[in-house]
Write a protein that holds these residues in place. Sequence first.
Motif, PDB file in Angstrom:
ATOM      1  N   GLY A 171       0.812  -1.214   0.000  1.00 27.60           N
ATOM      2  CA  GLY A 171       0.000   0.000   0.000  1.00 27.60           C
ATOM      3  C   GLY A 171       0.839   1.254   0.000  1.00 27.60           C
ATOM      4  N   THR A 172       2.086   1.153   0.452  1.00 32.52           N
ATOM      5  CA  THR A 172       2.974   2.320   0.477  1.00 32.52           C
ATOM      6  C   THR A 172       4.116   2.178  -0.526  1.00 32.52           C
ATOM      7  OG1 THR A 172       4.317   1.359   2.243  1.00 32.52           O
ATOM      8  CG2 THR A 172       2.471   2.780   2.905  1.00 32.52           C
ATOM      9  N   ASP A 173       4.080   1.153  -1.338  1.00 33.70           N
ATOM     10  CA  ASP A 173       5.172   0.861  -2.268  1.00 33.70           C
ATOM     11  C   ASP A 173       5.266   1.851  -3.418  1.00 33.70           C
ATOM     12  OD1 ASP A 173       5.919  -1.499  -0.934  1.00 33.70           O
ATOM     13  OD2 ASP A 173       4.514  -2.707  -2.101  1.00 33.70           O
ATOM     14  N   ALA A 174       6.497   2.046  -3.889  1.00 36.18           N
ATOM     15  CA  ALA A 174       6.785   2.709  -5.160  1.00 36.18           C
ATOM     16  C   ALA A 174       7.207   1.592  -6.110  1.00 36.18           C
ATOM     17  CB  ALA A 174       7.895   3.735  -5.008  1.00 36.18           C
ATOM     18  N   VAL A 175       6.433   1.420  -7.185  1.00 36.92           N
ATOM     19  CA  VAL A 175       6.615   0.299  -8.110  1.00 36.92           C
ATOM     20  C   VAL A 175       6.881   0.829  -9.509  1.00 36.92           C
ATOM     21  CG1 VAL A 175       5.476  -1.733  -9.117  1.00 36.92           C
ATOM     22  CG2 VAL A 175       5.047  -1.121  -6.728  1.00 36.92           C
ATOM     23  N   VAL A 176       7.735   0.140 -10.248  1.00 33.55           N
ATOM     24  CA  VAL A 176       7.952   0.474 -11.645  1.00 33.55           C
ATOM     25  C   VAL A 176       7.377  -0.654 -12.496  1.00 33.55           C
ATOM     26  CG1 VAL A 176      10.304  -0.499 -11.702  1.00 33.55           C
ATOM     27  CG2 VAL A 176       9.627   1.224 -13.378  1.00 33.55           C
ATOM     28  N   ASP A 177       6.594  -0.283 -13.501  1.00 38.61           N
ATOM     29  CA  ASP A 177       6.062  -1.226 -14.480  1.00 38.61           C
ATOM     30  C   ASP A 177       6.940  -1.103 -15.722  1.00 38.61           C
ATOM     31  OD1 ASP A 177       4.653  -2.799 -16.259  1.00 38.61           O
ATOM     32  OD2 ASP A 177       2.750  -1.767 -16.002  1.00 38.61           O
ATOM     33  N   LEU A 178       7.703  -2.130 -16.001  1.00 35.97           N
ATOM     34  CA  LEU A 178       8.713  -2.125 -17.057  1.00 35.97           C
ATOM     35  C   LEU A 178       8.090  -2.499 -18.397  1.00 35.97           C
ATOM     36  CD1 LEU A 178      11.230  -4.143 -14.912  1.00 35.97           C
ATOM     37  CD2 LEU A 178      11.304  -1.670 -15.327  1.00 35.97           C
ATOM     38  N   GLY A 179       8.108  -1.568 -19.332  1.00 34.72           N
ATOM     39  CA  GLY A 179       7.451  -1.805 -20.606  1.00 34.72           C
ATOM     40  C   GLY A 179       5.949  -1.758 -20.431  1.00 34.72           C
ATOM     41  N   SER A 180       5.482  -0.687 -19.817  1.00 37.30           N
ATOM     42  CA  SER A 180       4.083  -0.569 -19.393  1.00 37.30           C
ATOM     43  C   SER A 180       3.090  -0.501 -20.538  1.00 37.30           C
ATOM     44  CB  SER A 180       3.918   0.663 -18.507  1.00 37.30           C
ATOM     45  OG  SER A 180       4.312   1.829 -19.220  1.00 37.30           O
ATOM     46  N   GLY A 181       3.537  -0.139 -21.722  1.00 41.13           N
ATOM     47  CA  GLY A 181       2.625  -0.087 -22.865  1.00 41.13           C
ATOM     48  C   GLY A 181       1.437   0.817 -22.619  1.00 41.13           C
ATOM     49  N   THR A 182       0.256   0.269 -22.810  1.00 43.56           N
ATOM     50  CA  THR A 182      -0.989   1.031 -22.678  1.00 43.56           C
ATOM     51  C   THR A 182      -1.455   1.165 -21.236  1.00 43.56           C
ATOM     52  OG1 THR A 182      -2.350  -0.946 -22.920  1.00 43.56           O
ATOM     53  CG2 THR A 182      -1.744   0.231 -24.949  1.00 43.56           C
ATOM     54  N   GLY A 183      -0.688   0.630 -20.306  1.00 46.58           N
ATOM     55  CA  GLY A 183      -1.058   0.720 -18.898  1.00 46.58           C
ATOM     56  C   GLY A 183      -2.026  -0.350 -18.438  1.00 46.58           C
ATOM     57  N   PHE A 184      -2.216  -1.398 -19.238  1.00 48.95           N
ATOM     58  CA  PHE A 184      -3.175  -2.441 -18.884  1.00 48.95           C
ATOM     59  C   PHE A 184      -2.905  -2.994 -17.487  1.00 48.95           C
ATOM     60  CE2 PHE A 184      -4.719  -6.779 -18.709  1.00 48.95           C
ATOM     61  CZ  PHE A 184      -6.023  -6.651 -19.157  1.00 48.95           C
ATOM     62  N   TYR A 185      -1.688  -3.477 -17.235  1.00 46.86           N
ATOM     63  CA  TYR A 185      -1.365  -4.028 -15.919  1.00 46.86           C
ATOM     64  C   TYR A 185      -1.038  -2.929 -14.907  1.00 46.86           C
ATOM     65  CZ  TYR A 185      -1.406  -8.794 -17.745  1.00 46.86           C
ATOM     66  OH  TYR A 185      -1.780  -9.998 -18.295  1.00 46.86           O
ATOM     67  N   THR A 186      -0.567  -1.785 -15.370  1.00 45.88           N
ATOM     68  CA  THR A 186      -0.325  -0.656 -14.467  1.00 45.88           C
ATOM     69  C   THR A 186      -1.613  -0.306 -13.725  1.00 45.88           C
ATOM     70  OG1 THR A 186       1.241   0.210 -16.105  1.00 45.88           O
ATOM     71  CG2 THR A 186       0.598   1.691 -14.323  1.00 45.88           C
ATOM     72  N   ASP A 187      -2.726  -0.314 -14.459  1.00 44.43           N
ATOM     73  CA  ASP A 187      -4.025  -0.011 -13.855  1.00 44.43           C
ATOM     74  C   ASP A 187      -4.404  -1.025 -12.786  1.00 44.43           C
ATOM     75  OD1 ASP A 187      -4.329   2.245 -15.425  1.00 44.43           O
ATOM     76  OD2 ASP A 187      -5.685   1.289 -16.866  1.00 44.43           O
ATOM     77  N   ASP A 188      -3.961  -2.279 -12.924  1.00 38.70           N
ATOM     78  CA  ASP A 188      -4.247  -3.295 -11.914  1.00 38.70           C
ATOM     79  C   ASP A 188      -3.433  -3.072 -10.644  1.00 38.70           C
ATOM     80  OD1 ASP A 188      -6.071  -4.580 -13.572  1.00 38.70           O
ATOM     81  OD2 ASP A 188      -4.600  -6.042 -14.305  1.00 38.70           O
ATOM     82  N   VAL A 189      -2.209  -2.587 -10.804  1.00 37.01           N
ATOM     83  CA  VAL A 189      -1.304  -2.384  -9.669  1.00 37.01           C
ATOM     84  C   VAL A 189      -1.617  -1.081  -8.922  1.00 37.01           C
ATOM     85  CG1 VAL A 189       1.117  -1.990  -9.044  1.00 37.01           C
ATOM     86  CG2 VAL A 189       0.527  -3.778 -10.712  1.00 37.01           C
ATOM     87  N   ALA A 190      -1.959  -0.027  -9.651  1.00 37.04           N
ATOM     88  CA  ALA A 190      -2.093   1.322  -9.089  1.00 37.04           C
ATOM     89  C   ALA A 190      -2.965   1.419  -7.838  1.00 37.04           C
ATOM     90  CB  ALA A 190      -2.574   2.297 -10.161  1.00 37.04           C
ATOM     91  N   PRO A 191      -4.121   0.771  -7.753  1.00 35.60           N
ATOM     92  CA  PRO A 191      -4.947   0.928  -6.551  1.00 35.60           C
ATOM     93  C   PRO A 191      -4.338   0.334  -5.283  1.00 35.60           C
ATOM     94  CG  PRO A 191      -6.255   0.041  -8.376  1.00 35.60           C
ATOM     95  CD  PRO A 191      -4.820   0.003  -8.789  1.00 35.60           C
TER      96      PRO A 191
END
Length: 186
Positions: free
Chosen positions: A37-57
């Motif tokens: 919940g307090t993490d800073a995460v990098v999505d490598l090769g995020s593209g359109t943000g498909f999985y970024t959107d899953d991680v962000a919340p």
Amino acid sequence: MGHHTFDAGKAAKLEDAAARYRSVSREELLWALDPTGTDAVVDLGSGTGFYTDDVAPHVDRVYAVDIQEAMHDHYREKGVPENVALVTSGIEDLPFDDGELDAAVSTMTYHEFATDGALAELARVLASGGRLVVADWSADGTGEDGPPLDERFSETEAASALDAAGFEIEFRATRSETFLLVATRR
């Protein structure tokens, strides 16, 4: 082996949830990432943000890194969550301080950047004990989906490269077309 970049002109294909979640589901990704919940995460090769959107919340901040500004443009059209920062960069030269990040995820992109230099850079920017989740196309697959077999790595090859770069493999699984590795930075 590896190192091709996904055609940004086909970005809409990256939004096919049924196809994407066959490779790695939201639940599996979050299980492997184990966010606090307090993490800073990098999505490598995020593209359109498909999985970024899953991680962000589930985290404080996500850095969506992609080498193609066109992918970020597609993500902007979709709408970028407030806690996501778009970063145009290759993996070999990430714009983060040493140990700045708590975790990194690579969903179906490892084969695009897997070099000694990129893995060393990941080790540099992840904090000691930081988690790295890699879900990618396996060289042991059939090649019916995803990149050609000669651009893929096996789970064993990826695990060996991560170990050499300073990561301890915590979990590994091979499926018919993909593999999943969870590692922590030593």
